[in-house]
Design a protein around this motif. Structure first.
Motif, PDB file in Angstrom:
ATOM      1  N   ALA A  25     157.680  26.212  34.201  1.00 43.40           N
ATOM      2  CA  ALA A  25     157.502  25.252  35.291  1.00 43.40           C
ATOM      3  C   ALA A  25     156.435  25.748  36.265  1.00 43.40           C
ATOM      4  O   ALA A  25     156.135  26.937  36.337  1.00 43.40           O
ATOM      5  N   PHE A  26     155.883  24.776  37.034  1.00 44.01           N
ATOM      6  CA  PHE A  26     154.939  25.085  38.105  1.00 44.01           C
ATOM      7  C   PHE A  26     155.488  24.462  39.377  1.00 44.01           C
ATOM      8  O   PHE A  26     155.753  23.260  39.431  1.00 44.01           O
ATOM      9  N   SER A  27     155.676  25.298  40.401  1.00 43.84           N
ATOM     10  CA  SER A  27     156.242  24.805  41.653  1.00 43.84           C
ATOM     11  C   SER A  27     155.771  25.688  42.796  1.00 43.84           C
ATOM     12  O   SER A  27     155.726  26.919  42.666  1.00 43.84           O
ATOM     13  N   GLY A  28     155.404  25.066  43.902  1.00 46.46           N
ATOM     14  CA  GLY A  28     155.000  25.818  45.083  1.00 46.46           C
ATOM     15  C   GLY A  28     153.773  26.679  44.873  1.00 46.46           C
ATOM     16  O   GLY A  28     153.655  27.749  45.460  1.00 46.46           O
ATOM     17  N   GLY A  29     152.868  26.226  44.003  1.00 47.05           N
ATOM     18  CA  GLY A  29     151.636  26.961  43.765  1.00 47.05           C
ATOM     19  C   GLY A  29     151.790  28.183  42.872  1.00 47.05           C
ATOM     20  O   GLY A  29     150.926  29.049  42.850  1.00 47.05           O
ATOM     21  N   ARG A  30     152.896  28.233  42.110  1.00 47.34           N
ATOM     22  CA  ARG A  30     153.160  29.395  41.250  1.00 47.34           C
ATOM     23  C   ARG A  30     153.875  28.939  39.980  1.00 47.34           C
ATOM     24  O   ARG A  30     154.653  28.000  40.003  1.00 47.34           O
ATOM     25  N   TYR A  31     153.609  29.646  38.894  1.00 49.85           N
ATOM     26  CA  TYR A  31     154.291  29.372  37.637  1.00 49.85           C
ATOM     27  C   TYR A  31     155.555  30.216  37.531  1.00 49.85           C
ATOM     28  O   TYR A  31     155.582  31.362  37.986  1.00 49.85           O
ATOM     29  N   ARG A  32     156.585  29.626  36.928  1.00 47.38           N
ATOM     30  CA  ARG A  32     157.832  30.345  36.684  1.00 47.38           C
ATOM     31  C   ARG A  32     157.882  30.727  35.209  1.00 47.38           C
ATOM     32  O   ARG A  32     157.733  29.884  34.328  1.00 47.38           O
ATOM     33  N   ALA A  33     158.091  32.012  34.941  1.00 55.09           N
ATOM     34  CA  ALA A  33     158.082  32.523  33.576  1.00 55.09           C
ATOM     35  C   ALA A  33     159.203  31.916  32.740  1.00 55.09           C
ATOM     36  O   ALA A  33     160.288  31.631  33.246  1.00 55.09           O
ATOM     37  N   THR A  34     158.911  31.739  31.467  1.00 58.48           N
ATOM     38  CA  THR A  34     159.901  31.251  30.516  1.00 58.48           C
ATOM     39  C   THR A  34     160.951  32.325  30.317  1.00 58.48           C
ATOM     40  O   THR A  34     160.628  33.498  30.178  1.00 58.48           O
ATOM     41  N   PRO A  91     145.802  48.746  38.951  1.00 62.96           N
ATOM     42  CA  PRO A  91     146.315  47.704  38.058  1.00 62.96           C
ATOM     43  C   PRO A  91     145.217  46.835  37.423  1.00 62.96           C
ATOM     44  O   PRO A  91     144.169  46.593  38.021  1.00 62.96           O
ATOM     45  N   TRP A  92     145.496  46.379  36.193  1.00 54.02           N
ATOM     46  CA  TRP A  92     144.667  45.436  35.444  1.00 54.02           C
ATOM     47  C   TRP A  92     145.559  44.278  35.020  1.00 54.02           C
ATOM     48  O   TRP A  92     146.763  44.449  34.818  1.00 54.02           O
ATOM     49  N   TYR A  93     144.957  43.092  34.851  1.00 54.77           N
ATOM     50  CA  TYR A  93     145.723  41.866  34.617  1.00 54.77           C
ATOM     51  C   TYR A  93     145.183  41.070  33.435  1.00 54.77           C
ATOM     52  O   TYR A  93     143.962  40.959  33.262  1.00 54.77           O
ATOM     53  N   GLN A 106     151.261  34.118  39.184  1.00 53.66           N
ATOM     54  CA  GLN A 106     150.454  33.900  40.389  1.00 53.66           C
ATOM     55  C   GLN A 106     149.063  33.391  40.025  1.00 53.66           C
ATOM     56  O   GLN A 106     148.447  33.837  39.066  1.00 53.66           O
ATOM     57  N   LEU A 107     148.568  32.458  40.834  1.00 53.11           N
ATOM     58  CA  LEU A 107     147.216  31.930  40.667  1.00 53.11           C
ATOM     59  C   LEU A 107     146.218  32.886  41.302  1.00 53.11           C
ATOM     60  O   LEU A 107     146.430  33.368  42.415  1.00 53.11           O
ATOM     61  N   VAL A 108     145.136  33.154  40.571  1.00 58.52           N
ATOM     62  CA  VAL A 108     144.109  34.079  41.055  1.00 58.52           C
ATOM     63  C   VAL A 108     142.725  33.480  40.819  1.00 58.52           C
ATOM     64  O   VAL A 108     142.555  32.529  40.056  1.00 58.52           O
ATOM     65  N   ARG A 109     141.752  34.069  41.494  1.00 63.26           N
ATOM     66  CA  ARG A 109     140.343  33.703  41.335  1.00 63.26           C
ATOM     67  C   ARG A 109     139.556  34.994  41.143  1.00 63.26           C
ATOM     68  O   ARG A 109     139.777  35.974  41.845  1.00 63.26           O
ATOM     69  N   HIS A 110     138.608  34.967  40.195  1.00 65.29           N
ATOM     70  CA  HIS A 110     137.764  36.141  39.950  1.00 65.29           C
ATOM     71  C   HIS A 110     136.683  36.193  41.031  1.00 65.29           C
ATOM     72  O   HIS A 110     135.955  35.216  41.241  1.00 65.29           O
ATOM     73  N   ARG A 111     136.564  37.308  41.709  1.00 58.39           N
ATOM     74  CA  ARG A 111     135.614  37.454  42.826  1.00 58.39           C
ATOM     75  C   ARG A 111     134.151  37.368  42.385  1.00 58.39           C
ATOM     76  O   ARG A 111     133.317  36.864  43.125  1.00 58.39           O
ATOM     77  N   LEU A 112     133.836  37.869  41.208  1.00 56.83           N
ATOM     78  CA  LEU A 112     132.444  37.898  40.760  1.00 56.83           C
ATOM     79  C   LEU A 112     132.032  36.647  39.992  1.00 56.83           C
ATOM     80  O   LEU A 112     130.931  36.142  40.164  1.00 56.83           O
ATOM     81  N   PHE A 113     132.918  36.158  39.136  1.00 52.43           N
ATOM     82  CA  PHE A 113     132.571  35.039  38.254  1.00 52.43           C
ATOM     83  C   PHE A 113     133.165  33.706  38.691  1.00 52.43           C
ATOM     84  O   PHE A 113     132.917  32.677  38.066  1.00 52.43           O
ATOM     85  N   ASN A 114     133.977  33.710  39.749  1.00 53.82           N
ATOM     86  CA  ASN A 114     134.474  32.507  40.405  1.00 53.82           C
ATOM     87  C   ASN A 114     135.300  31.579  39.514  1.00 53.82           C
ATOM     88  O   ASN A 114     135.344  30.383  39.743  1.00 53.82           O
ATOM     89  N   TYR A 115     135.955  32.114  38.492  1.00 51.54           N
ATOM     90  CA  TYR A 115     136.860  31.254  37.719  1.00 51.54           C
ATOM     91  C   TYR A 115     138.281  31.449  38.238  1.00 51.54           C
ATOM     92  O   TYR A 115     138.617  32.464  38.824  1.00 51.54           O
ATOM     93  N   ARG A 116     139.104  30.406  38.020  1.00 48.83           N
ATOM     94  CA  ARG A 116     140.516  30.441  38.403  1.00 48.83           C
ATOM     95  C   ARG A 116     141.352  30.759  37.173  1.00 48.83           C
ATOM     96  O   ARG A 116     140.938  30.510  36.050  1.00 48.83           O
ATOM     97  N   GLY A 117     142.569  31.218  37.415  1.00 46.10           N
ATOM     98  CA  GLY A 117     143.478  31.448  36.313  1.00 46.10           C
ATOM     99  C   GLY A 117     144.866  31.797  36.807  1.00 46.10           C
ATOM    100  O   GLY A 117     145.151  31.776  38.000  1.00 46.10           O
ATOM    101  N   VAL A 118     145.729  32.116  35.848  1.00 48.36           N
ATOM    102  CA  VAL A 118     147.098  32.515  36.160  1.00 48.36           C
ATOM    103  C   VAL A 118     147.396  33.840  35.456  1.00 48.36           C
ATOM    104  O   VAL A 118     147.034  34.039  34.298  1.00 48.36           O
ATOM    105  N   VAL A 119     148.050  34.741  36.159  1.00 43.75           N
ATOM    106  CA  VAL A 119     148.401  36.052  35.626  1.00 43.75           C
ATOM    107  C   VAL A 119     149.550  35.908  34.629  1.00 43.75           C
ATOM    108  O   VAL A 119     150.578  35.308  34.950  1.00 43.75           O
ATOM    109  N   VAL A 120     149.362  36.472  33.422  1.00 46.05           N
ATOM    110  CA  VAL A 120     150.424  36.452  32.411  1.00 46.05           C
ATOM    111  C   VAL A 120     150.958  37.845  32.095  1.00 46.05           C
ATOM    112  O   VAL A 120     152.005  37.974  31.452  1.00 46.05           O
ATOM    113  N   ASP A 121     150.252  38.895  32.512  1.00 48.54           N
ATOM    114  CA  ASP A 121     150.721  40.255  32.279  1.00 48.54           C
ATOM    115  C   ASP A 121     150.023  41.197  33.251  1.00 48.54           C
ATOM    116  O   ASP A 121     148.889  40.939  33.669  1.00 48.54           O
ATOM    117  N   VAL A 122     150.707  42.268  33.607  1.00 47.93           N
ATOM    118  CA  VAL A 122     150.172  43.257  34.535  1.00 47.93           C
ATOM    119  C   VAL A 122     150.330  44.639  33.904  1.00 47.93           C
ATOM    120  O   VAL A 122     151.420  45.006  33.464  1.00 47.93           O
TER     121      VAL A 122
END
Length: 103
Positions: free
Chosen positions: A90-99, A50-52, A10-26
């Protein structure tokens, strides 16, 4: 403990530092050292929520972020990170699919 709000890929944005990224572990709760928490987690987010692990867009590093500091990234644009291929196929529909990994 409660359920995680975000999932792997899932694509996320940091609320305080305003960077974008993708979750790789929870993690269901904070899993790093107390020394790391004291030095890095300045806003003292809860350890029992939870932490990511997040690959940061247009960077070479990842971050470890408390759930309360993240929000869904509405842009839906892919992330640029050199380690994407280690986690996703792969990336599709605004989300990455895990290998798929074999045992």
């Amino acid at each position: 403990m409660r359920n995680a709000r975000f999932g792997i890929g899932q694509l996320v944005r940091h609320r305080l530092f305003n960077y974008r990224g993708v979750v790789v572990d929870v993690d269901p709760r904070f899993m790093l050292s107390e020394a790391w928490y004291q030095q890095v987690a300045k806003s003292r987010p809860p350890k029992e929520a939870p932490w990511y692990r997040v690959l940061v867009h247009n960077a070479v590093h990842e971050t470890y972020v408390a759930e309360r500091n993240l929000e869904a990234d509405p842009g839906g644009e892919p992330v640029n990170h050199p380690e994407l291929g280690q986690y996703f196929e792969a990336f599709s529909g605004g989300r990455y699919r895990a290998t798929r990994r074999s045992n």
